[in-house]
Scaffold this motif. Structure first.
Motif, PDB file in Angstrom:
ATOM      1  N   SER A  13    -111.987  23.073 -10.578  1.00  0.00           N
ATOM      2  CA  SER A  13    -110.606  23.344 -10.967  1.00  0.00           C
ATOM      3  C   SER A  13    -109.868  24.115  -9.879  1.00  0.00           C
ATOM      4  CB  SER A  13    -110.575  24.124 -12.276  1.00  0.00           C
ATOM      5  OG  SER A  13    -109.241  24.348 -12.649  1.00  0.00           O
ATOM      6  N   LYS A  14    -108.636  23.734  -9.661  1.00  0.00           N
ATOM      7  CA  LYS A  14    -107.798  24.414  -8.671  1.00  0.00           C
ATOM      8  C   LYS A  14    -106.887  25.453  -9.331  1.00  0.00           C
ATOM      9  CE  LYS A  14    -108.946  21.620  -5.248  1.00  0.00           C
ATOM     10  NZ  LYS A  14    -110.342  21.735  -4.996  1.00  0.00           N
ATOM     11  N   GLU A  15    -106.790  25.421 -10.663  1.00  0.00           N
ATOM     12  CA  GLU A  15    -105.893  26.307 -11.392  1.00  0.00           C
ATOM     13  C   GLU A  15    -106.678  27.151 -12.374  1.00  0.00           C
ATOM     14  OE1 GLU A  15    -102.905  23.887 -13.218  1.00  0.00           O
ATOM     15  OE2 GLU A  15    -102.467  22.822 -11.366  1.00  0.00           O
ATOM     16  N   LYS A  16    -105.970  28.087 -13.015  1.00  0.00           N
ATOM     17  CA  LYS A  16    -106.607  28.882 -14.064  1.00  0.00           C
ATOM     18  C   LYS A  16    -107.080  27.947 -15.159  1.00  0.00           C
ATOM     19  CE  LYS A  16    -104.661  33.400 -13.580  1.00  0.00           C
ATOM     20  NZ  LYS A  16    -105.199  34.621 -14.067  1.00  0.00           N
ATOM     21  N   VAL A  17    -108.227  28.272 -15.717  1.00  0.00           N
ATOM     22  CA  VAL A  17    -108.856  27.433 -16.725  1.00  0.00           C
ATOM     23  C   VAL A  17    -108.918  28.204 -18.037  1.00  0.00           C
ATOM     24  CG1 VAL A  17    -111.047  26.352 -17.354  1.00  0.00           C
ATOM     25  CG2 VAL A  17    -110.218  26.181 -15.017  1.00  0.00           C
ATOM     26  N   THR A  18    -108.535  27.534 -19.114  1.00  0.00           N
ATOM     27  CA  THR A  18    -108.645  28.147 -20.437  1.00  0.00           C
ATOM     28  C   THR A  18    -109.839  27.551 -21.176  1.00  0.00           C
ATOM     29  OG1 THR A  18    -107.256  26.496 -21.540  1.00  0.00           O
ATOM     30  CG2 THR A  18    -106.124  28.416 -20.575  1.00  0.00           C
ATOM     31  N   GLN A  19    -110.224  28.216 -22.253  1.00  0.00           N
ATOM     32  CA  GLN A  19    -111.312  27.698 -23.079  1.00  0.00           C
ATOM     33  C   GLN A  19    -110.952  26.305 -23.597  1.00  0.00           C
ATOM     34  OE1 GLN A  19    -112.810  30.411 -26.042  1.00  0.00           O
ATOM     35  NE2 GLN A  19    -113.681  28.772 -27.264  1.00  0.00           N
ATOM     36  N   LYS A  20    -109.689  26.109 -23.930  1.00  0.00           N
ATOM     37  CA  LYS A  20    -109.238  24.796 -24.407  1.00  0.00           C
ATOM     38  C   LYS A  20    -109.417  23.730 -23.323  1.00  0.00           C
ATOM     39  CE  LYS A  20    -105.266  22.471 -26.401  1.00  0.00           C
ATOM     40  NZ  LYS A  20    -103.875  22.552 -26.813  1.00  0.00           N
ATOM     41  N   ASP A  21    -109.099  24.078 -22.074  1.00  0.00           N
ATOM     42  CA  ASP A  21    -109.291  23.145 -20.955  1.00  0.00           C
ATOM     43  C   ASP A  21    -110.764  22.745 -20.843  1.00  0.00           C
ATOM     44  OD1 ASP A  21    -106.576  23.423 -20.186  1.00  0.00           O
ATOM     45  OD2 ASP A  21    -107.065  25.082 -18.832  1.00  0.00           O
ATOM     46  N   ILE A  22    -111.630  23.744 -20.961  1.00  0.00           N
ATOM     47  CA  ILE A  22    -113.064  23.488 -20.854  1.00  0.00           C
ATOM     48  C   ILE A  22    -113.524  22.550 -21.958  1.00  0.00           C
ATOM     49  CG2 ILE A  22    -115.355  24.551 -21.020  1.00  0.00           C
ATOM     50  CD1 ILE A  22    -114.049  27.053 -19.653  1.00  0.00           C
ATOM     51  N   CYS A  23    -113.098  22.822 -23.187  1.00  0.00           N
ATOM     52  CA  CYS A  23    -113.472  21.963 -24.322  1.00  0.00           C
ATOM     53  C   CYS A  23    -113.051  20.517 -24.068  1.00  0.00           C
ATOM     54  CB  CYS A  23    -112.838  22.461 -25.622  1.00  0.00           C
ATOM     55  SG  CYS A  23    -113.487  24.036 -26.214  1.00  0.00           S
ATOM     56  N   SER A  24    -111.857  20.344 -23.536  1.00  0.00           N
ATOM     57  CA  SER A  24    -111.347  18.998 -23.255  1.00  0.00           C
ATOM     58  C   SER A  24    -112.139  18.315 -22.152  1.00  0.00           C
ATOM     59  CB  SER A  24    -109.870  19.054 -22.846  1.00  0.00           C
ATOM     60  OG  SER A  24    -109.081  19.506 -23.913  1.00  0.00           O
ATOM     61  N   PHE A  25    -112.524  19.064 -21.133  1.00  0.00           N
ATOM     62  CA  PHE A  25    -113.247  18.482 -20.004  1.00  0.00           C
ATOM     63  C   PHE A  25    -114.670  18.096 -20.368  1.00  0.00           C
ATOM     64  CE2 PHE A  25    -116.030  18.880 -16.277  1.00  0.00           C
ATOM     65  CZ  PHE A  25    -115.449  17.953 -15.443  1.00  0.00           C
ATOM     66  N   ILE A  26    -115.371  18.964 -21.129  1.00  0.00           N
ATOM     67  CA  ILE A  26    -116.780  18.697 -21.396  1.00  0.00           C
ATOM     68  C   ILE A  26    -117.022  18.081 -22.767  1.00  0.00           C
ATOM     69  CG2 ILE A  26    -117.538  20.470 -19.768  1.00  0.00           C
ATOM     70  CD1 ILE A  26    -118.292  22.243 -22.094  1.00  0.00           C
ATOM     71  N   TYR A  27    -115.941  17.817 -23.501  1.00  0.00           N
ATOM     72  CA  TYR A  27    -116.044  17.153 -24.800  1.00  0.00           C
ATOM     73  C   TYR A  27    -117.028  17.859 -25.734  1.00  0.00           C
ATOM     74  CZ  TYR A  27    -113.402  13.426 -22.630  1.00  0.00           C
ATOM     75  OH  TYR A  27    -112.427  12.717 -21.990  1.00  0.00           O
ATOM     76  N   GLN A  28    -116.864  19.177 -25.816  1.00  0.00           N
ATOM     77  CA  GLN A  28    -117.688  19.974 -26.707  1.00  0.00           C
ATOM     78  C   GLN A  28    -116.784  20.735 -27.665  1.00  0.00           C
ATOM     79  OE1 GLN A  28    -121.127  20.275 -26.973  1.00  0.00           O
ATOM     80  NE2 GLN A  28    -121.169  18.533 -25.588  1.00  0.00           N
ATOM     81  N   PRO A  29    -117.276  21.010 -28.873  1.00  0.00           N
ATOM     82  CA  PRO A  29    -116.468  21.764 -29.835  1.00  0.00           C
ATOM     83  C   PRO A  29    -116.191  23.185 -29.342  1.00  0.00           C
ATOM     84  CG  PRO A  29    -118.423  20.828 -30.900  1.00  0.00           C
ATOM     85  CD  PRO A  29    -118.561  20.596 -29.422  1.00  0.00           C
TER      86      PRO A  29
END
Length: 146
Positions: A45-61
């Protein structure tokens, strides 16, 4: 020549094989699958990452990601702080997390790039085009179940 059903069986076995490759790699680094993919995403990631971003990227709850993040904070790999009010939390690597990622995730990324470089440009382009087409077709057909 594969029938569609034979191709699907082979395709799914290959995808599951990828999962096993990454699961073994994560384990060799002392990480859960989720923690590995969080570090992987943070390194790309080149930008700040949120928990929501992570969930979307790794397809985890959200709860699975939250649990992994909590352990990673406890291990000193990441920091989690308020971002855009209390609704979103940003995740950043600590100095320890940066050093750990250089010895783990960065090496995996380098090997992934090398694996793609083992194919010529036309093979890479064809693989990406066909994978995207299958993904689009599958998403469209599976939408009736959502």
């Amino acid at each position: 020549m594969y029938t569609a059903k034979e191709a699907l069986v082979t395709f799914n076995a290959t995808i599951n094989g990828y999962d096993e490759i990454y699961r073994a790699v994560a384990k060799s680094f002392g990480l859960s699958d989720c923690a590995f993919w969080i570090l992987y995403y943070l390194r790309q990631s080149k930008e700040k990452v949120t928990q929501k971003d992570i969930c979307s990227f790794i397809y985890q709850p959200k709860q699975t990601v939250h649990s992994a993040l909590k352990k990673m904070v406890d291990d000193g790999l990441i920091e989690v702080g308020d971002y855009n009010g209390k609704r979103h939390k940003y995740v950043t690597l600590t100095e320890k997390g940066e050093a750990f990622s250089q010895k783990t995730v960065d090496l995996v990324l380098a090997e992934e790039i090398a694996a793609f470089e083992d194919m010529d440009a036309s093979e890479r382009e064809l693989a990406m085009k066909l994978l995207a087409k299958y993904s689009d077709n599958l998403s469209r057909r599976m939408s009736k179940f959502r």
